[in-house]
Design a protein around this motif. Structure first.
Motif, PDB file in Angstrom:
ATOM      1  N   PRO A 288     100.947 111.818  -2.893  1.00 31.22           N
ATOM      2  CA  PRO A 288     100.703 113.252  -3.071  1.00 31.22           C
ATOM      3  C   PRO A 288     101.732 114.014  -3.902  1.00 31.22           C
ATOM      4  CG  PRO A 288     100.947 112.669  -0.725  1.00 31.22           C
ATOM      5  CD  PRO A 288     101.063 111.414  -1.487  1.00 31.22           C
ATOM      6  N   VAL A 289     102.912 113.452  -4.059  1.00 31.46           N
ATOM      7  CA  VAL A 289     103.975 114.140  -4.807  1.00 31.46           C
ATOM      8  C   VAL A 289     103.558 114.415  -6.264  1.00 31.46           C
ATOM      9  CG1 VAL A 289     106.328 113.826  -5.679  1.00 31.46           C
ATOM     10  CG2 VAL A 289     105.781 113.227  -3.317  1.00 31.46           C
ATOM     11  N   TYR A 290     102.849 113.474  -6.875  1.00 31.29           N
ATOM     12  CA  TYR A 290     102.475 113.671  -8.284  1.00 31.29           C
ATOM     13  C   TYR A 290     101.571 114.903  -8.420  1.00 31.29           C
ATOM     14  CZ  TYR A 290     103.174 108.521  -7.988  1.00 31.29           C
ATOM     15  OH  TYR A 290     103.613 107.258  -7.706  1.00 31.29           O
ATOM     16  N   VAL A 291     100.618 115.007  -7.516  1.00 30.10           N
ATOM     17  CA  VAL A 291      99.678 116.123  -7.594  1.00 30.10           C
ATOM     18  C   VAL A 291     100.375 117.429  -7.215  1.00 30.10           C
ATOM     19  CG1 VAL A 291      97.584 117.114  -6.557  1.00 30.10           C
ATOM     20  CG2 VAL A 291      97.658 114.690  -7.164  1.00 30.10           C
ATOM     21  N   ASP A 292     101.031 117.443  -6.069  1.00 32.26           N
ATOM     22  CA  ASP A 292     101.615 118.699  -5.569  1.00 32.26           C
ATOM     23  C   ASP A 292     102.647 119.275  -6.536  1.00 32.26           C
ATOM     24  OD1 ASP A 292      99.999 118.325  -3.431  1.00 32.26           O
ATOM     25  OD2 ASP A 292     101.563 118.192  -1.913  1.00 32.26           O
ATOM     26  N   SER A 293     103.439 118.405  -7.172  1.00 31.36           N
ATOM     27  CA  SER A 293     104.462 118.935  -8.092  1.00 31.36           C
ATOM     28  C   SER A 293     103.792 119.596  -9.301  1.00 31.36           C
ATOM     29  CB  SER A 293     105.425 117.829  -8.525  1.00 31.36           C
ATOM     30  OG  SER A 293     104.727 116.752  -9.100  1.00 31.36           O
ATOM     31  N   ASN A 294     102.661 119.084  -9.707  1.00 34.36           N
ATOM     32  CA  ASN A 294     101.938 119.709 -10.817  1.00 34.36           C
ATOM     33  C   ASN A 294     101.208 120.975 -10.390  1.00 34.36           C
ATOM     34  OD1 ASN A 294     102.014 118.200 -13.530  1.00 34.36           O
ATOM     35  ND2 ASN A 294     101.943 116.566 -11.997  1.00 34.36           N
ATOM     36  N   VAL A 295     100.795 121.002  -9.124  1.00 29.93           N
ATOM     37  CA  VAL A 295     100.191 122.239  -8.593  1.00 29.93           C
ATOM     38  C   VAL A 295     101.259 123.335  -8.591  1.00 29.93           C
ATOM     39  CG1 VAL A 295      99.156 123.336  -6.556  1.00 29.93           C
ATOM     40  CG2 VAL A 295      98.542 120.977  -7.152  1.00 29.93           C
ATOM     41  N   MET A 296     102.430 123.014  -8.092  1.00 36.18           N
ATOM     42  CA  MET A 296     103.524 123.992  -8.020  1.00 36.18           C
ATOM     43  C   MET A 296     103.880 124.522  -9.416  1.00 36.18           C
ATOM     44  SD  MET A 296     106.030 121.982  -5.419  1.00 36.18           S
ATOM     45  CE  MET A 296     105.711 121.807  -3.680  1.00 36.18           C
ATOM     46  N   ALA A 297     103.781 123.635 -10.404  1.00 38.99           N
ATOM     47  CA  ALA A 297     104.154 124.032 -11.765  1.00 38.99           C
ATOM     48  C   ALA A 297     103.069 124.883 -12.427  1.00 38.99           C
ATOM     49  CB  ALA A 297     104.410 122.781 -12.606  1.00 38.99           C
ATOM     50  N   GLY A 298     101.848 124.823 -11.889  1.00 35.35           N
ATOM     51  CA  GLY A 298     100.771 125.627 -12.469  1.00 35.35           C
ATOM     52  C   GLY A 298      99.863 124.845 -13.398  1.00 35.35           C
ATOM     53  N   ARG A 299      99.779 123.535 -13.186  1.00 39.76           N
ATOM     54  CA  ARG A 299      98.961 122.716 -14.070  1.00 39.76           C
ATOM     55  C   ARG A 299      97.610 122.324 -13.450  1.00 39.76           C
ATOM     56  NH1 ARG A 299     103.343 119.829 -14.993  1.00 39.76           N
ATOM     57  NH2 ARG A 299     104.290 120.569 -16.899  1.00 39.76           N
ATOM     58  N   SER A 300      97.354 122.775 -12.231  1.00 39.93           N
ATOM     59  CA  SER A 300      96.200 122.196 -11.515  1.00 39.93           C
ATOM     60  C   SER A 300      94.944 123.053 -11.504  1.00 39.93           C
ATOM     61  CB  SER A 300      96.590 121.956 -10.059  1.00 39.93           C
ATOM     62  OG  SER A 300      96.766 123.200  -9.400  1.00 39.93           O
ATOM     63  N   GLY A 301      95.089 124.376 -11.597  1.00 42.46           N
ATOM     64  CA  GLY A 301      93.943 125.234 -11.311  1.00 42.46           C
ATOM     65  C   GLY A 301      93.646 125.165  -9.819  1.00 42.46           C
ATOM     66  N   PRO A 302      92.546 125.833  -9.404  1.00 40.79           N
ATOM     67  CA  PRO A 302      92.248 125.868  -7.964  1.00 40.79           C
ATOM     68  C   PRO A 302      91.658 124.569  -7.434  1.00 40.79           C
ATOM     69  CG  PRO A 302      90.566 127.016  -9.227  1.00 40.79           C
ATOM     70  CD  PRO A 302      91.597 126.587 -10.218  1.00 40.79           C
ATOM     71  N   MET A 303      91.717 124.426  -6.122  1.00 42.87           N
ATOM     72  CA  MET A 303      91.084 123.261  -5.512  1.00 42.87           C
ATOM     73  C   MET A 303      89.582 123.522  -5.374  1.00 42.87           C
ATOM     74  SD  MET A 303      91.775 121.136  -2.059  1.00 42.87           S
ATOM     75  CE  MET A 303      93.184 120.241  -2.614  1.00 42.87           C
ATOM     76  N   GLN A 304      88.798 122.515  -5.674  1.00 45.62           N
ATOM     77  CA  GLN A 304      87.340 122.659  -5.573  1.00 45.62           C
ATOM     78  C   GLN A 304      86.856 122.161  -4.205  1.00 45.62           C
ATOM     79  OE1 GLN A 304      85.991 121.612 -10.002  1.00 45.62           O
ATOM     80  NE2 GLN A 304      87.115 119.976  -8.998  1.00 45.62           N
ATOM     81  N   ASP A 305      85.559 122.374  -3.949  1.00 45.85           N
ATOM     82  CA  ASP A 305      85.004 121.978  -2.645  1.00 45.85           C
ATOM     83  C   ASP A 305      85.135 120.480  -2.388  1.00 45.85           C
ATOM     84  OD1 ASP A 305      84.372 124.564  -2.257  1.00 45.85           O
ATOM     85  OD2 ASP A 305      82.235 124.357  -2.791  1.00 45.85           O
TER      86      ASP A 305
END
Ligand code: MLT
Length: 411
Positions: free
Chosen positions: A134-151
């Motif tokens: 999960p670290v790869y995803v969460d660190s990119n979410v924190m940085a603003g690279r992910s957009g919102p989570m979908q259903d």
């Protein structure tokens, strides 16, 4: 006006998976104080540091207490005695030539894999396998690279590469172009690995598409099969497209001691908005010298001792010990009709949950009825639903006891 938060944090799932598991286990233990809980959740080791490592650690601590040998700040990139040892003992035997300034010592592959995205533009598209650490995803979410989570549990701006039993846990090349690709091999959480041939396809993809592979090799010491690479640099051309992360945690028991390293080859580059090329080694060096003051001297001396003949002998024994546990888990689960994957080149066993039971239901069943803690597969991404991860890092006795308890459940 009030201070504003980084709103990207609001896009994260409320708890990091292992923190959430701890919370549930603590609650269970409070309610069931007599239960002898066996933890096979977070991948934390149980074997102590090798004696060779402890001896070196101890004498380096004593050096710190003497005026003549006291050490203050070390190099942010790590002491050359450790960087040279890594080049000699980890890479030369694989036929990989690296220079000292391509190695950056750090306190964790977790931190490095989380921080590396800082040197890349926010517009880059990232691809991750699903399930994923999960670290790869969460660190990119924190940085603003992910957009919102979908259903469907996936972030809109991230490309997910499903890895399930249906595709033998081999991710397909992305259908749309991506810039940064995170690969963890042997894989956390599925415990599976890619062969040289399969990994070569990723190097070719990265070259053709000007992508960069962020290669997490924290579990390389568990590779037992010949055709599975231990380093991405065993593959021709990888130095131009891949950054590799390694750790002393899982091979030498450093989870509580903290030491790891990242390889950023000099040949790997990316461009700025005007198309000018920059080498990533310099960028990472700039980042580390600003934000990191290096790993403590005694810890680096201890890490160097991992490479001594005694250190190597002792870590080999530990790895064999954990792989034996992995074999016991695989066999016991199969005996009661549960399908398992991984555990051959990895300390992780990826278990298919019994029919009609999702990942968290299986977690609850094992915790409540057998007092065993594992990690629900869905915690690693939507394609992990219907799976469950067990680690082989507990003691042999606890592993056998856990398997006995599971065998008695009617599942
Ligand atoms: C895991 O359980 O996936 C690992 O222990 C996490 C880590 O090494 O940070």
């Amino acid at each position: 006006m009030s201070v504003k938060i980084n709103e990207n944090y609001l896009l994260l799932k409320s708890n990091y998976i292992f923190a959430e598991i701890n919370r549930r286990v603590e609650k269970f233990q409070k309610e069931n104080p007599d239960a002898q809980v066996i933890k096979m959740g977070i991948g934390d080791v149980t074997r102590p540091l090798p004696k060779a490592v402890v001896d070196a650690f101890e004498s380096a601590v004593l050096e710190m207490g003497q005026v003549e040998s006291f050490m203050g700040y070390g190099p942010e990139q790590g002491y050359s005695f450790l960087r040279e040892e890594i080049i000699e003992k980890d890479y030369k035997k694989l036929g990989v030539e690296l220079s000292t300034d391509e190695i950056f010592i750090s306190d964790a592959a977790k931190c490095d894999t989380a921080n590396i995205q800082e040197i890349f533009g926010l517009e880059n598209i990232i691809a991750v396998t699903d399930p994923v650490y999960p670290v790869y995803v969460d660190s990119n979410v924190m940085a603003g690279r992910s957009g919102p989570m979908q259903d469907n549990g996936q972030y809109k701006g991230i490309v997910y590469l499903p890895c399930t039993a249906e595709n033998n846990f081999i991710p397909e090349l992305p259908e749309t172009p991506v810039d940064l690709i995170y690969l963890c091999l042997p894989n956390n959480p599925t415990g599976t690995a890619l062969t040289r041939e399969e990994l070569t396809k990723w190097i070719d993809y990265a070259k053709e598409n000007n992508s960069i592979i962020l290669f997490d090799a924290a579990y390389e010491a568990y590779v037992t099969e010949e055709d599975i690479p231990r380093s991405i640099y065993e593959i021709e051309g990888a130095k131009e497209v891949a950054i590799e992360f390694r750790s002393f945690s899982k091979n030498a028991g450093f989870t509580g001691t903290r030491c790891a390293f990242t390889v950023v080859p000099k040949d790997i580059t990316a461009v700025d908005s005007e198309g000018k090329t920059h080498d990533l080694n310099s960028l990472w060096n700039r980042r580390q010298t600003t934000k990191f003051n290096g790993v403590s001297y005694p810890v680096q001396v201890a890490a160097k001792a991992v490479y001594s003949p005694e250190g190597q002998k002792e870590i080999k024994e530990s790895i064999e010990y954990y792989l034996k546990n992995a074999g016991i888990i695989r066999e016991s689960m199969e005996k009661i009709g549960i399908k398992v994957y991984g555990g051959m080149n990895s300390p992780y066993i990826w278990v298919k949950t019994p029919e009609n039971m999702d990942s968290w239901e299986f977690f609850d069943l094992l915790l409540n009825k057998a007092n065993i803690v594992g990690t629900p597969g869905v915690g690693f991404g939507p394609s992990g639903e219907g799976y469950f991860r067990l680690t082989a890092f507990n003691t042999l006795e606890n592993t056998i006891e856990a398997m006995n308890r599971i065998s008695k459940l009617s599942i």
